[in-house]
Design a protein around this motif. Structure first.
Motif, short mmCIF file in Angstrom:
data_model
loop_
_atom_site.label_atom_id
_atom_site.label_comp_id
_atom_site.label_asym_id
_atom_site.label_seq_id
_atom_site.Cartn_x
_atom_site.Cartn_y
_atom_site.Cartn_z
N UNK A 55 -8.18 15.63 -0.02
CA UNK A 55 -7.13 15.21 -0.95
C UNK A 55 -6.43 13.98 -0.37
N UNK A 56 -5.98 13.09 -1.23
CA UNK A 56 -5.35 11.85 -0.79
C UNK A 56 -3.83 12.00 -0.74
N UNK A 57 -3.23 11.71 0.40
CA UNK A 57 -1.79 11.54 0.49
C UNK A 57 -1.51 10.07 0.18
N UNK A 58 -0.94 9.82 -1.00
CA UNK A 58 -0.85 8.44 -1.49
C UNK A 58 0.29 7.65 -0.86
N UNK A 59 1.35 8.31 -0.45
CA UNK A 59 2.51 7.61 0.07
C UNK A 59 2.16 6.72 1.25
N UNK A 60 2.62 5.48 1.19
CA UNK A 60 2.43 4.55 2.30
C UNK A 60 1.10 3.83 2.33
N UNK A 61 0.17 4.16 1.46
CA UNK A 61 -1.15 3.51 1.49
C UNK A 61 -1.10 2.16 0.77
N UNK A 63 -2.42 -0.86 -1.50
CA UNK A 63 -3.09 -0.77 -2.81
C UNK A 63 -4.61 -0.78 -2.69
N UNK A 64 -5.14 -1.71 -1.92
CA UNK A 64 -6.60 -1.84 -1.85
C UNK A 64 -7.22 -0.63 -1.16
N UNK A 65 -6.50 -0.06 -0.19
CA UNK A 65 -7.00 1.14 0.48
C UNK A 65 -7.04 2.32 -0.49
N UNK A 66 -5.95 2.48 -1.24
CA UNK A 66 -5.85 3.60 -2.17
C UNK A 66 -6.94 3.53 -3.24
N UNK A 67 -7.16 2.37 -3.80
CA UNK A 67 -8.16 2.22 -4.85
C UNK A 67 -9.55 2.56 -4.33
N UNK A 68 -9.88 2.09 -3.14
CA UNK A 68 -11.20 2.34 -2.57
C UNK A 68 -11.39 3.82 -2.23
N UNK A 69 -10.40 4.42 -1.59
CA UNK A 69 -10.49 5.83 -1.22
C UNK A 69 -10.58 6.70 -2.46
N UNK A 83 -1.57 13.24 -3.80
CA UNK A 83 -0.19 13.72 -3.79
C UNK A 83 0.76 12.58 -3.42
N UNK A 84 2.03 12.78 -3.80
CA UNK A 84 3.11 11.84 -3.48
C UNK A 84 2.80 10.42 -3.95
N UNK A 85 2.24 10.32 -5.14
CA UNK A 85 1.92 9.01 -5.73
C UNK A 85 3.13 8.46 -6.47
N UNK A 86 3.29 7.17 -6.43
CA UNK A 86 4.38 6.52 -7.16
C UNK A 86 3.90 6.08 -8.54
N UNK A 87 4.85 5.74 -9.39
CA UNK A 87 4.50 5.24 -10.70
C UNK A 87 3.70 3.95 -10.61
N UNK A 91 -0.11 3.15 -12.13
CA UNK A 91 -0.49 2.01 -12.96
C UNK A 91 -1.65 1.24 -12.33
N UNK A 92 -1.64 1.14 -11.02
CA UNK A 92 -2.72 0.48 -10.30
C UNK A 92 -4.04 1.20 -10.54
N UNK A 93 -4.06 2.51 -10.32
CA UNK A 93 -5.29 3.28 -10.46
C UNK A 93 -5.74 3.36 -11.91
#
Length: 254
Positions: A55-61, A63-69, A83-87, A91-93
């Motif tokens: 599972x992805x902990x989204x906080x602090x990642x 943008x380019x890392x989050x999209x790829x993961x 989890x812990x994703x922002x608005x 929108x990015x994803x």
């Protein structure tokens, strides 16, 4: 593909031995994403070992890392949870994956298989309305992993009759998640009324002396009721994960 799917297709003659072998030769984790200065090693065999995908902990990642993961895990599993994703991260994803779902309350972001079957029963209780974000993180995590969840919100000890009016649901669950801030007493009350495990989740809700959840944490750790385990402050994900493990055992023994 799932290991069982690979073996079934092999048995049915739909793929060759060489194709199946190629799948099982896959590394236990993805090689460094990002080349020499890698930023992630995805544990793609975690579901085989533990029964739950990464599972992805989204906080602090970034943008380019989050999209790829997010994309790599979705490609491997056919679904993905963050989890812990922002608005803004939603929108990015969404630009890359229009089917992605986001809940502003729990800050859960996911792409989920549409045919998922949810079994057993987990009762997720929150002491107050302000505790719902953490409770929803627990509830939606458990649902994502295949558990049926009953929600009982705003049933704290300042109005105990509210919780007692749903006692049949709480006592009928395979386990209970009790989410509370302030003094964190809800877990002790529930623990004294059920014969199933109670997972206590302290939240950072409360006034000054609550110390951002520390008071609730200490109350739950020192509970005189038996059968209570405690996760970290605001850790709804951890509670939902453990609750699902317990619920799976309950379903298996039915």
């Amino acid at each position: 593909m799932e290991t069982r799917d690979i073996l079934t297709r092999l048995k049915n003659g739909e793929i060759s031995v060489e194709d199946a072998e190629q799948y099982f030769r896959g590394q236990p984790f993805e090689e460094d994403l990002g080349g020499e200065q890698g930023y992630a090693k995805l544990d793609i065999h975690r579901k085989l070992r533990q029964g739950f995908p990464e599972v992805i902990f989204c906080g602090g990642k970034a943008d380019k890392f989050l999209v790829e993961i997010f994309g790599r895990l979705y490609a491997h599993e056919g679904e993905v949870l963050g989890t812990r994703a922002s608005g803004e991260q939603y929108q990015l994803l969404k630009r890359h994956y229009p089917q992605v779902q986001y809940d502003e309350v729990s800050r859960i972001i996911k792409i989920e298989k549409p045919d998922k079957v949810r079994k057993g029963c987990i009762a997720v209780c929150s002491a107050g309305t302000a505790d719902i974000p953490v409770a929803e993180e627990a509830a939606q995590t458990a649902e994502y992993f295949g558990s049926h969840v009953e929600r009982l919100y705003d049933v704290g000890v300042s109005g105990l009759h509210r919780m007692l009016s749903r006692l049949d649901v709480i006592q009928g669950a395979n386990c209970v998640v009790a989410v509370a801030g302030m003094e964190g007493a809800l877990a002790s009350v529930i623990g004294g009324l059920v014969d199933k495990p109670v997972i206590a989740v302290p939240t950072s809700i409360g006034y000054g002396a609550s110390l951002h959840g520390l008071s609730a944490l200490l109350t739950m750790i020192n509970s005189c009721a038996n059968g209570i385990s405690v996760v970290n402050i605001d850790n709804g994900f951890g509670a939902g994960y453990i609750a699902t493990q317990i619920n799976r055992l309950g379903v298996k023994n039915e």
